[in-house]
Design a protein around this motif. Structure first.
Motif, PDB file in Angstrom:
ATOM      1  N   ARG A  51      26.429 -35.967   0.218  1.00 13.10           N
ATOM      2  CA  ARG A  51      26.622 -35.287  -1.073  1.00 13.10           C
ATOM      3  C   ARG A  51      25.340 -34.560  -1.489  1.00 13.10           C
ATOM      4  NH1 ARG A  51      29.603 -40.361  -2.528  1.00 13.10           N
ATOM      5  NH2 ARG A  51      31.834 -39.792  -2.524  1.00 13.10           N
ATOM      6  N   ASP A  90      27.867 -23.873  -3.851  1.00 14.03           N
ATOM      7  CA  ASP A  90      29.321 -24.029  -3.843  1.00 14.03           C
ATOM      8  C   ASP A  90      30.017 -23.269  -2.723  1.00 14.03           C
ATOM      9  OD1 ASP A  90      29.098 -25.630  -6.071  1.00 14.03           O
ATOM     10  OD2 ASP A  90      29.553 -24.022  -7.494  1.00 14.03           O
ATOM     11  N   GLU A  92      35.463 -30.686  -0.784  1.00 16.23           N
ATOM     12  CA  GLU A  92      35.223 -30.666  -2.231  1.00 16.23           C
ATOM     13  C   GLU A  92      35.677 -31.953  -2.904  1.00 16.23           C
ATOM     14  OE1 GLU A  92      36.275 -27.955  -6.194  1.00 16.23           O
ATOM     15  OE2 GLU A  92      37.235 -27.529  -4.266  1.00 16.23           O
ATOM     16  N   ALA A 103      25.114 -31.449   0.576  1.00 15.12           N
ATOM     17  CA  ALA A 103      26.109 -30.478   0.109  1.00 15.12           C
ATOM     18  C   ALA A 103      25.643 -29.804  -1.175  1.00 15.12           C
ATOM     19  CB  ALA A 103      27.449 -31.170  -0.108  1.00 15.12           C
ATOM     20  N   SER A 104      25.100 -30.587  -2.085  1.00 21.69           N
ATOM     21  CA  SER A 104      24.602 -30.042  -3.346  1.00 21.69           C
ATOM     22  C   SER A 104      23.470 -29.050  -3.127  1.00 21.69           C
ATOM     23  CB  SER A 104      24.121 -31.188  -4.249  1.00 21.69           C
ATOM     24  OG  SER A 104      23.548 -30.704  -5.440  1.00 21.69           O
ATOM     25  N   ILE A 159      33.365 -34.898  -1.970  1.00 19.56           N
ATOM     26  CA  ILE A 159      32.028 -34.738  -2.545  1.00 19.56           C
ATOM     27  C   ILE A 159      32.041 -35.076  -4.026  1.00 19.56           C
ATOM     28  CG2 ILE A 159      30.262 -33.025  -3.135  1.00 19.56           C
ATOM     29  CD1 ILE A 159      31.002 -31.672  -0.407  1.00 19.56           C
ATOM     30  N   LYS A 160      33.075 -34.655  -4.720  1.00 16.19           N
ATOM     31  CA  LYS A 160      33.172 -34.921  -6.153  1.00 16.19           C
ATOM     32  C   LYS A 160      33.753 -36.295  -6.456  1.00 16.19           C
ATOM     33  CE  LYS A 160      33.644 -30.071  -7.534  1.00 16.19           C
ATOM     34  NZ  LYS A 160      34.529 -29.065  -8.179  1.00 16.19           N
ATOM     35  N   ASN A 182      31.106 -27.663   1.229  1.00 14.26           N
ATOM     36  CA  ASN A 182      31.649 -27.806  -0.118  1.00 14.26           C
ATOM     37  C   ASN A 182      33.078 -27.306  -0.226  1.00 14.26           C
ATOM     38  OD1 ASN A 182      29.449 -28.974  -1.733  1.00 14.26           O
ATOM     39  ND2 ASN A 182      28.322 -27.136  -1.160  1.00 14.26           N
ATOM     40  N   ARG A 183      33.426 -26.340   0.608  1.00 19.47           N
ATOM     41  CA  ARG A 183      34.799 -25.836   0.588  1.00 19.47           C
ATOM     42  C   ARG A 183      35.756 -26.768   1.334  1.00 19.47           C
ATOM     43  NH1 ARG A 183      34.835 -21.050   3.362  1.00 19.47           N
ATOM     44  NH2 ARG A 183      32.607 -20.854   3.757  1.00 19.47           N
TER      45      ARG A 183
END
Length: 229
Positions: A154, A162, A171, A157-158, A174-175, A167-168
């Motif tokens: 994560r 985006d 998503e 990715a951050s 990750i969230k 991240n795609r």
């Protein structure tokens, strides 16, 4: 709750194989699959390796790939292994295979087969990184004790924004509260130092996920741990 971190990239190196990915026992198992007649137990690891590469090179590339994948994926059917072996000749399976949890094993397979066939197979592209991660409060670092892989992925990715592919594709994970695919994205991960509000990590992955960091020195990012069961 998302914790905020500063990440310093201490080192970044491209690799085409992972050190010690293949053991003497692996070579023994491969030779057994190829019905090797000599006494494998009497050989040391170096001899097993040399004999394994020679025996693989005596096969057709797709047949050699079947041997290696049969060893690496023992739970898969023969038909699935044969399909995967054919795909290997034309695809970069260490980054393209749909299930990322297979990627590290594919990476190792390409490395061995490429050596046996003098480059007939594609050259796998990976990366080794060391990161120094710091936070304002020591308690923020606890996420790495709860679920280190997920928290690090994560964080990476951050740090990419985006529009980055990770991240795609991931998503929701990750969230969200669970990220089982994280071990297929970062293959090997170790914490090598802990100084309270700062920790250092080493990791190995495909350059497919890490190439954006090659020209970076540092970045700001957020992350969180998986939900505890």
């Amino acid at each position: 709750m998302q914790a905020k971190f500063t990440v310093q990239i201490d080192s970044f190196k491209k690799i085409s194989k992972i050190s010690n990915a293949w053991s003497g026992e692996d070579y023994k198992a491969l030779l057994t699959l190829m019905d090797f007649d000599d006494d494998v137990d009497a050989m040391d690891a170096a001899e097993r390796r040399e004999m394994c590469l020679m025996s693989l090179s005596d096969l057709k590339p797709e047949d050699a790939a079947v041997v290696v994948l049969t060893h690496l994926f023992p739970k898969l059917s023969r038909g699935k292994v044969e399909q995967m072996s054919r795909d290997m000749l034309n695809e970069s399976s260490w980054e393209e295979y749909p299930d990322c949890l297979y990627h590290e094993r594919f990476f190792n397979a390409y490395g061995l087969l490429r050596e046996a066939f003098n480059g007939k197979f594609a050259k796998p592209t990976g990366a080794e990184m060391t990161l120094a991660v710091s936070a304002a409060h020591a308690e923020d670092m606890a996420i790495f004790d709860i679920s280190m892989h997920s928290a690090i992925v994560r964080l990476l990715a951050s740090g990419q924004g985006d529009d980055a592919l990770i991240n795609r594709l991931y998503e929701d994970q990750i969230k969200g509260k669970h990220f089982p695919e994280s071990k297929g994205i970062v293959w090997q991960l170790k914490q090598i130092a802990d100084n309270g509000v700062a920790r250092q990590f080493s990791l190995v992955s495909s350059s497919f996920w890490l190439e954006n960091f090659e020209q970076m020195d540092a970045f700001e990012a957020v992350s969180h741990a998986d939900a505890e069961e």
